[in-house]
Design an enzyme around this catalytic site. Structure first.
Site, short mmCIF file in Angstrom:
data_model
loop_
_atom_site.label_atom_id
_atom_site.label_comp_id
_atom_site.label_asym_id
_atom_site.label_seq_id
_atom_site.Cartn_x
_atom_site.Cartn_y
_atom_site.Cartn_z
N HIS A 59 10.81 -2.32 12.47
CA HIS A 59 10.31 -1.94 13.79
C HIS A 59 10.98 -0.64 14.21
O HIS A 59 12.19 -0.48 14.05
CB HIS A 59 10.64 -3.04 14.81
CG HIS A 59 10.35 -2.65 16.23
ND1 HIS A 59 9.07 -2.70 16.76
CD2 HIS A 59 11.16 -2.21 17.22
CE1 HIS A 59 9.12 -2.31 18.04
NE2 HIS A 59 10.38 -2.01 18.33
N ASP A 86 -15.81 3.92 -15.49
CA ASP A 86 -17.09 3.91 -14.79
C ASP A 86 -18.27 3.45 -15.63
O ASP A 86 -19.38 3.29 -15.10
CB ASP A 86 -17.39 5.32 -14.24
CG ASP A 86 -16.48 5.69 -13.09
OD1 ASP A 86 -15.62 4.86 -12.73
OD2 ASP A 86 -16.62 6.80 -12.54
N LYS A 119 -8.16 14.93 -2.24
CA LYS A 119 -7.04 14.47 -1.41
C LYS A 119 -6.14 15.63 -1.01
O LYS A 119 -5.53 15.61 0.06
CB LYS A 119 -6.25 13.38 -2.12
CG LYS A 119 -6.84 12.00 -1.95
CD LYS A 119 -8.31 11.97 -2.30
CE LYS A 119 -9.01 10.67 -2.18
NZ LYS A 119 -10.43 10.75 -2.62
N GLY A 153 -8.16 14.33 -18.09
CA GLY A 153 -8.00 14.09 -16.65
C GLY A 153 -9.30 13.73 -16.00
O GLY A 153 -9.33 13.02 -14.99
#
Length: 477
Positions: free
Chosen positions: A455, A321, A52, A40
């Site tokens: 909308h 990375d 987050k 992970g």
């Protein structure tokens, strides 16, 4: 075949590494994944997911204030139970970690916990970590190739050694004890802005220092301007074009001297100093030279073939990375890179990663989301462009949210293809997928304008901008 021989060896179990392993295994390859910590990687355990989760908690705190101050809902916030908040965050991380482990096991990927170093172009030596089951280490051989996915770590500054309490990096900022009353954030990129936003929601006084002349300097200038306005409105002291001169750690905090854009020296005291000045690739211990590889002066492993993400040594690929730009160092980009490399190793002809179509998101309040070229980048590349910008408050749902923001679209002049879309405002991280498809499929404003947006929604502001660019402006003339 012995247990120490496989088709593919993946070194590093972060997003890029485990994506490579899962896809390669799904294609019938025998895969060994070597990870010295937890599968992970940074994203799951110290970055994307826990941050987050905390930012969602921050949204809830902000919502209480909005309910009271704007909507007449007589709500009050007694306190934030830090231990309970942390427990929820850690539960989310733990469940995701178990999910990744289960996916790898189900796919038949053999996960080895240890530190890997290259011993040749197809061979790896693995040494156990913390008394793991491979003391003394053993060798692995890959028939098809090796994938380097060792990720990155936070960049630090000379004289500012992180201690996890007073001086922290993005890897440990959310794991420091308690909620500080004040934070000095060094670095106005996405990470620094997100952490500044979180701590401000939790009541801290924030000073945000960025050496460039604007925060999120890799984004469109209008994005930086609107984000700065939104952060300042929340009481965050944004100091762009400023530099840290020096800092000292005190018993109860830190004291720093900052040179302002006007050349003045300002002293800032805070309970905590967060260093968010970028990340550097992790290649220590890999022994790249043993396989005939070298890193560049910034520490990146540069591919010789970007279409295959393959190095100058055939069969050794790089994801995540460790890659220099144009790879953006984002988790979702590393997923795509992992898929590409796995399919390449399986003998398929995958399309290269379209980095211009990889979305970029800053999960602060307000959020930013963008894909493609900024206006300045488009002009620098020789494009003649049409640009249209619309405030989110020009649509009814934007007024409901009442937090400002904007939509900006950059397209080739004369109705040509869309080159970039840039959003600032609430929930724009959930709005960028449409724009990703628009940019990725080389759509023109007229292509988008014929599709009806619901909308009232925030996304109809995107539709309105494209209607105008297509010469069919309704509410925007």
């Amino acid at each position: 075949m012995t247990i120490n021989t496989s088709d593919v060896i993946v070194i590093g179990g972060g997003t890029g590494g485990y994506a490579t392993a899962l896809r390669a295994a799904a294609l019938g390859l025998d895969v060994v994944l070597v990870e010295r910590d937890k599968v992970g990687g940074t994203c799951l355990h110290r970055g994307c997911i826990p941050s987050k989760a905390m930012l969602h908690a921050a949204e809830l705190v902000d919502g209480i204030a909005e309910a009271r101050e704007r909507w007449g809902v007589k709500a009050t916030l007694d306190s934030v139970d830090w231990a309970a908040l942390v427990a929820t965050r850690d539960d989310i991380v733990a469940r995701n970690h178990k999910g990744v482990q289960a996916h790898l096991a189900h796919a038949g990927v053999r996960v080895v916990r240890g530190s890997a170093r290259l011993t040749g172009t197809r061979t790896v030596r693995v040494e156990g970590v913390d008394g793991d089951h491979v003391p003394g280490g053993y060798g692995l051989t890959a028939r098809r190739g090796i994938v380097l996915a060792t990720g990155s770590r936070p960049r630090t500054l000379p004289g500012l050694t992180p201690d996890g309490r007073r001086v922290v990096t993005s890897d440990d900022a959310l794991f420091a004890p308690g909620l500080p009353a004040s934070v000095l954030v060094l670095g106005g990129g996405a990470i620094g802005v997100e952490y500044a936003s979180f701590h401000r929601s939790m009541g801290a006084e924030i000073t945000l220092v960025e050496a460039a002349d604007r925060i999120v300097p890799l984004e469109d200038a209008d994005v930086s301007r609107h984000l700065t306005r939104g952060l300042k409105k929340r009481g965050i002291d944004v100091q762009a074009g400023a530099r840290l001169m020096d800092a000292e750690v005190l018993e109860n905090g830190v004291r720093a001297r900052v040179r302002t854009p006007r050349g003045e020296t300002r002293t800032v005291e805070a309970e905590r100093l967060l260093v968010a000045v970028g990340r550097v690739p992790v290649t220590e211990g890999l022994d790249l030279a043993a396989a005939g590889l070298t890193a560049d002066e910034r520490g990146f492993v540069v591919p010789a073939d970007w279409n295959r993400l393959e190095t100058a040594v055939p069969g050794i690929h790089v994801v995540g990375d460790l890659l220099p730009p144009p790879s953006p160092g984002l988790a979702h980009a590393s997923f795509a890179e992992g898929l590409l490399v796995a399919e390449t190793l399986a003998g398929l002809p995958p399309a290269p990663v379209e980095y211009a179509a990889v979305p970029r998101v800053t999960y602060s309040s307000p959020q930013t989301a963008s894909v493609g070229l900024s206006e300045a980048e488009a002009r620098a590349r020789g494009h003649e462009v049409d640009v249209n910008t619309m405030p989110l408050t020009a649509v009814a749902k934007g007024m409901v949210h009442g937090r400002g923001g904007m939509v900006k679209v950059v397209a080739e002049a004369g109705g040509g293809q869309v080159l970039g879309v840039h959003l600032v405002g609430p929930n724009v991280s959930e709005m960028i997928a449409e724009s990703q498809l628009i940019v990725g499929w080389d759509a023109q404003p007229s292509d988008v304008a014929r599709h009806v947006h619901a909308h009232p929604t925030l996304s109809e502001a995107v539709g309105e901008v494209f209607l105008t660019l297509a010469g069919r402006g309704l509410h925007q003339q």
